[in-house]
Design a protein around this motif. Structure first.
Motif, PDB file in Angstrom:
ATOM      1  N   ASP A 201       0.255  19.557   1.826  1.00  6.22           N
ATOM      2  CA  ASP A 201       1.672  19.390   1.476  1.00  6.22           C
ATOM      3  C   ASP A 201       1.802  18.130   0.616  1.00  6.22           C
ATOM      4  O   ASP A 201       2.153  17.062   1.102  1.00  6.22           O
ATOM      5  N   GLY A 204       5.339  16.561   0.471  1.00  5.94           N
ATOM      6  CA  GLY A 204       5.616  15.836   1.705  1.00  5.94           C
ATOM      7  C   GLY A 204       4.874  14.525   1.776  1.00  5.94           C
ATOM      8  O   GLY A 204       5.411  13.515   2.266  1.00  5.94           O
ATOM      9  N   LEU A 207       6.754  12.026  -0.461  1.00  6.35           N
ATOM     10  CA  LEU A 207       8.027  11.623   0.127  1.00  6.35           C
ATOM     11  C   LEU A 207       7.819  10.705   1.332  1.00  6.35           C
ATOM     12  O   LEU A 207       8.442   9.645   1.443  1.00  6.35           O
ATOM     13  N   PHE A 208       6.943  11.117   2.247  1.00  8.75           N
ATOM     14  CA  PHE A 208       6.722  10.332   3.452  1.00  8.75           C
ATOM     15  C   PHE A 208       6.058   9.001   3.131  1.00  8.75           C
ATOM     16  O   PHE A 208       6.483   7.942   3.614  1.00  8.75           O
ATOM     17  N   TYR A 246      12.198  13.933   3.358  1.00  6.35           N
ATOM     18  CA  TYR A 246      10.983  14.531   3.917  1.00  6.35           C
ATOM     19  C   TYR A 246      11.312  15.384   5.141  1.00  6.35           C
ATOM     20  O   TYR A 246      10.739  16.471   5.328  1.00  6.35           O
ATOM     21  N   HIS A 249      12.550  18.578   3.952  1.00  4.65           N
ATOM     22  CA  HIS A 249      11.430  19.305   3.349  1.00  4.65           C
ATOM     23  C   HIS A 249      10.529  19.907   4.422  1.00  4.65           C
ATOM     24  O   HIS A 249      10.087  21.060   4.297  1.00  4.65           O
ATOM     25  N   ALA A 250      10.252  19.149   5.501  1.00  3.60           N
ATOM     26  CA  ALA A 250       9.357  19.625   6.555  1.00  3.60           C
ATOM     27  C   ALA A 250       9.939  20.836   7.274  1.00  3.60           C
ATOM     28  O   ALA A 250       9.195  21.725   7.715  1.00  3.60           O
ATOM     29  N   THR A 253       9.340  23.896   4.936  1.00  5.43           N
ATOM     30  CA  THR A 253       7.975  24.179   4.506  1.00  5.43           C
ATOM     31  C   THR A 253       7.185  24.798   5.656  1.00  5.43           C
ATOM     32  O   THR A 253       7.262  24.333   6.794  1.00  5.43           O
ATOM     33  N   PRO A 256       3.986  21.803   6.819  1.00  3.00           N
ATOM     34  CA  PRO A 256       4.329  20.445   6.367  1.00  3.00           C
ATOM     35  C   PRO A 256       3.214  19.445   6.650  1.00  3.00           C
ATOM     36  O   PRO A 256       2.306  19.701   7.462  1.00  3.00           O
ATOM     37  N   LEU A 257       3.297  18.306   5.980  1.00  2.00           N
ATOM     38  CA  LEU A 257       2.316  17.235   6.180  1.00  2.00           C
ATOM     39  C   LEU A 257       2.275  16.806   7.638  1.00  2.00           C
ATOM     40  O   LEU A 257       1.204  16.694   8.242  1.00  2.00           O
TER      41      LEU A 257
END
Length: 479
Positions: A201, A204, A207-208, A246, A249-250, A253, A256-257
């Protein structure tokens, strides 16, 4: 077939020792540098509080890169990633020893952190996959006890090195250890991997990582009065916006990361979030204690290092009996009570002054190691109690990231609190300097005590599959 089984058994037997070597090197580096901070500050011609970036840059690097360690282990295999982690950490140590100013030292510590970010969670992931949950506490303690030799010898070794040798030597000692660990890892490390590993990701990660790095930088410069309040407020808003983005986004997704869905598991969320708050207080102690002993009380570095050795002895002893304590009392009772004792012990360092007997200082250090060790063992083992095997790498990434973030923020918080009380006070004025540090101990200790409220949400039976605790049934009324 027998030869294959023997090789597999050898790997399983040797692997915990390999991971212990990696943790030993990390813990040695972390503790050996704490004692050297005042000497390094004098050599680099900066204030000791200004060197908090040397400590926080490492833990921040861990927090930023740990989230990708689980994916890398699934994609490339635990053996390859763990070996490269040791190599990168060793390279970073060499660069730290060759640094000629603070920015170069900070940059080299970031390289070290990139190696450490893969080393710790990947090693823990390999253990989770190689051993059953019922053996988890015993296996983790087996790994951690040798690794605690680093904190045992680190402060004293660091004090001796900076007393007799250039401070750069504290980084060069990692090189032979790293080379030996690299050889053993390539030969004996188990190679777990996921042939259906999810794609990285990358959005991610950006962003994180950007959000955490920005927030950490705000904590770094806050209180130094070099930035306008409006600029700090803008950076804080930017960091929170990136982290919130994030989070959105998570949720959208598929892979996610950081799998935030794991926080729906109650024991996982309590151990990670409660542990984060607890470590904020504990994480500041390695930064404050050298300032108290060396700058405030005037002890030489080698003696200040000796003051921390009882802490490591107690931690090793507690690892031996922690399994029995958890089996008898359970995670809820242990964490709720021990967090209060840990915070109270931190606050007790506010009583240490020029007239304090050495045996009192050593006793406080011993109790600090005792309570900290039981706290971390309890929190770490509870993290994986109800996490499915297929989610082990995701859980390891989140837990390790939260731990390193809390330690990084803990150092920044301790520096900020200390700066509030000793800002503008010269180190030569020892009485007000020590008094300011005393107030810092009281503040972070009280914060640790408050974190015990998070663990009261646990149920008596939580974690029984790792602690083997059996709650007592209520007695039936007779007659």
């Amino acid at each position: 077939m027998s030869a294959v089984r023997n090789e597999s058994a050898d790997r399983k037997r040797v692997m915990p020792w390999i991971i212990a070597v990696g943790l030993f090197m990390e813990n040695l580096d972390a503790t050996i540098i704490n004692t050297a901070v005042p000497t390094m500050a004098a050599s680099l011609q900066v204030e000791p509080l200004s060197l908090k970036a040397v400590l926080t840059s490492y833990t921040l690097s861990l927090a930023v890169f740990i989230p990708v360690s689980g994916w890398m282990a699934d994609r490339f295999g635990t053996r390859r990633v763990f070996s490269n982690a040791i190599a990168l950490f060793t390279l970073g140590s060499l660069l730290c020893g060759c640094a000629v100013n603070t920015p170069m030292l900070v940059a080299s510590r970031i390289v070290q952190g990139m190696g450490g970010a893969m080393m710790m969670p990947v090693g823990r992931l390999a253990l989770v996959r190689a051993f059953p949950r019922s053996e988890m506490i015993a296996t983790m303690n087996f790994v951690v006890i040798p690794a605690l030799i680093g904190p045992l010898v680190g402060p004293f070794a660091g004090g001796l090195i900076v007393h007799w040798l250039p401070w750069r030597v504290i980084f060069f000692v990692n090189i032979p250890i790293g080379l030996a660990g690299l050889w053993f890892a390539r030969r004996y490390m188990a190679d777990f991997r996921d042939p259906d590993a999810r794609p990285l990701d990358s959005i991610g990660f950006v962003l994180f990582g950007a959000g955490i790095a920005t927030l950490s930088y705000v904590l770094e410069v806050f209180g130094e009065h070099t930035w306008a309040p409006s600029s700090l407020l803008a950076l804080t808003g930017l960091s929170l916006l990136l982290l919130a983005t994030y989070g959105l986004h998570a949720r959208k997704t598929g892979e996610p990361l950081l799998a935030l869905s794991l926080f729906r598991t109650r024991t996982f969320s309590i151990s990670v979030l409660g542990g984060f708050v607890t470590r904020l207080g504990v994480g500041g102690m390695p930064f404050l204690l050298p300032l108290l002993y060396q700058v405030g009380l005037g002890y030489p570095p080698w003696q200040a290092g000796l003051f921390t050795m009882p802490q490591a002895f107690a931690a090793i002893g507690m690892k031996i009996i922690s399994r029995t304590i958890l089996a008898r009392l359970g995670h809820r009772a242990v964490l709720a009570a021990n967090t209060v004792l840990l915070g109270g012990n931190i606050m007790a360092f506010a009583l240490v002054g020029p007239a304090t007997p050495v045996w009192c200082i050593l006793s406080l250090a011993f109790m600090q190691g005792f309570f900290s060790s039981l706290q971390f063992t309890s929190m770490n083992s509870l993290t994986y109690a109800d996490v499915a095997d297929e989610d082990a790498s995701k859980g390891s990434s989140i837990a390790s990231t939260a731990q390193q973030l809390s330690l990084s923020f803990g150092i920044a918080t301790a520096s900020l609190v200390a700066g509030v009380f000793i800002g503008g006070v010269s180190a030569a004025d020892r009485a007000p300097y020590v008094d300011g540090l005393h107030h810092a101990f009281l503040a972070i200790g009280a914060f640790t005590v408050l974190s015990s409220l998070a663990f009261r949400r646990l149920r008596p039976g939580d974690g029984i599959n790792v602690s083997n605790y059996r709650p007592r049934e209520p007695k039936k009324n007779r007659g």
